[in-house]
Design a protein around this motif. Sequence first.
Motif, PDB file in Angstrom:
ATOM      1  N   LEU A  41       0.927  -1.373  -0.060  1.00 28.12           N
ATOM      2  CA  LEU A  41       0.058   0.003   0.139  1.00 28.12           C
ATOM      3  C   LEU A  41       0.663   1.321  -0.041  1.00 28.12           C
ATOM      4  O   LEU A  41       0.662   2.248  -0.719  1.00 28.12           O
ATOM      5  CB  LEU A  41      -0.989  -0.073   1.141  1.00 28.12           C
ATOM      6  CG  LEU A  41      -1.926  -1.041   1.122  1.00 28.12           C
ATOM      7  CD1 LEU A  41      -2.966  -1.065   2.499  1.00 28.12           C
ATOM      8  CD2 LEU A  41      -3.106  -0.874   0.106  1.00 28.12           C
ATOM      9  N   CYS A  42       1.926   1.309   0.843  1.00 28.71           N
ATOM     10  CA  CYS A  42       2.896   2.397   0.751  1.00 28.71           C
ATOM     11  C   CYS A  42       3.459   2.629  -0.402  1.00 28.71           C
ATOM     12  O   CYS A  42       3.788   3.689  -0.770  1.00 28.71           O
ATOM     13  CB  CYS A  42       3.676   2.250   2.043  1.00 28.71           C
ATOM     14  SG  CYS A  42       2.977   2.611   3.547  1.00 28.71           S
ATOM     15  N   ARG A  43       3.873   1.608  -1.075  1.00 27.44           N
ATOM     16  CA  ARG A  43       4.536   1.738  -2.487  1.00 27.44           C
ATOM     17  C   ARG A  43       3.819   2.417  -3.556  1.00 27.44           C
ATOM     18  O   ARG A  43       4.081   3.215  -4.255  1.00 27.44           O
ATOM     19  CB  ARG A  43       4.797   0.221  -2.891  1.00 27.44           C
ATOM     20  CG  ARG A  43       5.563   0.064  -4.303  1.00 27.44           C
ATOM     21  CD  ARG A  43       6.816   0.878  -4.170  1.00 27.44           C
ATOM     22  NE  ARG A  43       7.647   0.779  -5.739  1.00 27.44           N
ATOM     23  CZ  ARG A  43       7.436   1.893  -6.491  1.00 27.44           C
ATOM     24  NH1 ARG A  43       6.758   3.232  -5.833  1.00 27.44           N
ATOM     25  NH2 ARG A  43       7.867   2.118  -7.764  1.00 27.44           N
ATOM     26  N   CYS A  44       2.453   2.075  -3.277  1.00 26.80           N
ATOM     27  CA  CYS A  44       1.499   2.750  -4.211  1.00 26.80           C
ATOM     28  C   CYS A  44       1.258   4.145  -3.995  1.00 26.80           C
ATOM     29  O   CYS A  44       1.259   5.113  -4.744  1.00 26.80           O
ATOM     30  CB  CYS A  44       0.186   2.181  -4.178  1.00 26.80           C
ATOM     31  SG  CYS A  44       0.095   0.397  -4.876  1.00 26.80           S
ATOM     32  N   ILE A  45       1.358   4.526  -2.534  1.00 24.04           N
ATOM     33  CA  ILE A  45       1.191   5.726  -2.187  1.00 24.04           C
ATOM     34  C   ILE A  45       2.603   6.540  -2.683  1.00 24.04           C
ATOM     35  O   ILE A  45       2.215   7.774  -3.149  1.00 24.04           O
ATOM     36  CB  ILE A  45       1.005   5.726  -0.522  1.00 24.04           C
ATOM     37  CG1 ILE A  45      -0.497   5.432  -0.061  1.00 24.04           C
ATOM     38  CG2 ILE A  45       1.173   7.346  -0.120  1.00 24.04           C
ATOM     39  CD1 ILE A  45      -0.497   5.240   1.400  1.00 24.04           C
ATOM     40  N   PHE A  46       3.654   6.090  -2.558  1.00 26.77           N
ATOM     41  CA  PHE A  46       4.885   6.579  -2.885  1.00 26.77           C
ATOM     42  C   PHE A  46       4.934   7.085  -4.447  1.00 26.77           C
ATOM     43  O   PHE A  46       5.402   7.945  -4.681  1.00 26.77           O
ATOM     44  CB  PHE A  46       6.141   5.835  -2.590  1.00 26.77           C
ATOM     45  CG  PHE A  46       6.496   5.585  -0.814  1.00 26.77           C
ATOM     46  CD1 PHE A  46       5.618   6.642  -0.020  1.00 26.77           C
ATOM     47  CD2 PHE A  46       7.171   4.535  -0.495  1.00 26.77           C
ATOM     48  CE1 PHE A  46       5.966   6.369   1.363  1.00 26.77           C
ATOM     49  CE2 PHE A  46       7.234   4.578   0.932  1.00 26.77           C
ATOM     50  CZ  PHE A  46       6.835   5.472   1.711  1.00 26.77           C
ATOM     51  N   LYS A  47       4.184   6.133  -5.225  1.00 24.82           N
ATOM     52  CA  LYS A  47       4.101   6.097  -6.372  1.00 24.82           C
ATOM     53  C   LYS A  47       3.325   7.216  -7.059  1.00 24.82           C
ATOM     54  O   LYS A  47       3.810   8.056  -8.142  1.00 24.82           O
ATOM     55  CB  LYS A  47       3.949   4.865  -7.254  1.00 24.82           C
ATOM     56  CG  LYS A  47       3.787   4.865  -8.683  1.00 24.82           C
ATOM     57  CD  LYS A  47       3.676   3.256  -9.270  1.00 24.82           C
ATOM     58  CE  LYS A  47       3.550   3.143 -10.840  1.00 24.82           C
ATOM     59  NZ  LYS A  47       3.482   1.857 -11.394  1.00 24.82           N
ATOM     60  N   TYR A  48       2.277   7.605  -6.341  1.00 22.12           N
ATOM     61  CA  TYR A  48       1.204   8.287  -7.101  1.00 22.12           C
ATOM     62  C   TYR A  48       1.048   9.458  -6.160  1.00 22.12           C
ATOM     63  O   TYR A  48       0.084  10.320  -6.379  1.00 22.12           O
ATOM     64  CB  TYR A  48       0.018   7.628  -6.925  1.00 22.12           C
ATOM     65  CG  TYR A  48      -0.112   6.525  -8.047  1.00 22.12           C
ATOM     66  CD1 TYR A  48       0.050   6.863  -9.558  1.00 22.12           C
ATOM     67  CD2 TYR A  48      -0.237   5.278  -7.547  1.00 22.12           C
ATOM     68  CE1 TYR A  48      -0.217   5.593 -10.261  1.00 22.12           C
ATOM     69  CE2 TYR A  48      -0.099   4.141  -8.496  1.00 22.12           C
ATOM     70  CZ  TYR A  48      -0.007   4.206  -9.840  1.00 22.12           C
ATOM     71  OH  TYR A  48       0.074   3.312 -10.722  1.00 22.12           O
ATOM     72  N   SER A  49       2.096  10.006  -5.030  1.00 24.78           N
ATOM     73  CA  SER A  49       1.777  10.924  -4.237  1.00 24.78           C
ATOM     74  C   SER A  49       2.887  11.858  -4.310  1.00 24.78           C
ATOM     75  O   SER A  49       3.910  11.519  -4.729  1.00 24.78           O
ATOM     76  CB  SER A  49       1.451  10.674  -2.763  1.00 24.78           C
ATOM     77  OG  SER A  49       0.364   9.791  -2.679  1.00 24.78           O
ATOM     78  N   SER A  50       2.785  13.171  -3.873  1.00 24.81           N
ATOM     79  CA  SER A  50       3.822  14.167  -4.084  1.00 24.81           C
ATOM     80  C   SER A  50       4.623  13.889  -2.686  1.00 24.81           C
ATOM     81  O   SER A  50       4.283  13.601  -1.832  1.00 24.81           O
ATOM     82  CB  SER A  50       3.285  15.666  -4.024  1.00 24.81           C
ATOM     83  OG  SER A  50       2.724  16.003  -2.940  1.00 24.81           O
TER      84      SER A  50
END
Length: 256
Positions: A41-50
């Motif tokens: 989940l954090c990998r997805c957040i890191f990918k699509y968040s500033s």
Amino acid sequence: MFIKDPIFNEFIKSKKFKELYNFKSLEAIIAIISAIVITVLCRCIFKYSSIDDINSLLRSLSKDVAIALFGLMGFLITGLAILLSGISSTVMNIITQRKKEKSINKIFLGFYFEGLLIGLLIVVLFVLYIISFLNVKLNVLFSIIVVFILSYLVVFTIFYSVGLIGNCISIFRIINNYSNKINEEEKDCILNENDKIIFNELKIMTLESILVMNSTNIKEEERFTEFKKTLEMLINETVTDELMRKRILVYFKNVY
């Protein structure tokens, strides 16, 4: 050991820390699964968040989790205090005599281990909270590794606390069991009127035999030692009823 702390050294010798990576235990299994899910989940957040969103999330999570861990530490200390207050010296002596103290020590070392984990996590989360104010993009691989390790430790700590609750229940049962045995033994060892009469008669017989001895050759301490030895021998030889003999002997040892 380079750390002069007897409890810490005992903790290292007991190898209690191996429970952290004992993947056969329930808390380790839940922790590894949870850590994998949280990391994805954090990998997805890191990918699509500033970077600002990531830092804001990091600040919020590190602060909230640290506060929750402070509460868990308080719960841990309170539970340990209640547990220790319930163990009397008499019960502990019986546990030691029956060589069960190692089981009790392992449970107490579990509380110590939990305290170390919580303290370590609070410090690490505090550092992360400070880092979150730096507007610097971290390496993705490094971030994933940190998230995985922290997620594993936090979840493990939570479920290890649940395991400690089970250990507390086990200790309570042990204490209750031995307390009941002590109460039964105390009831069996209360002297009745007949016991007191027999004990007094044996005491008079012992005193008479001691007085017959040559007082000039016997010191006061030796006389008292001889008195106890003779009285105990008379009780064992004279009293034929086993329960009565047991009651009188317990009373004799408590008095003398």
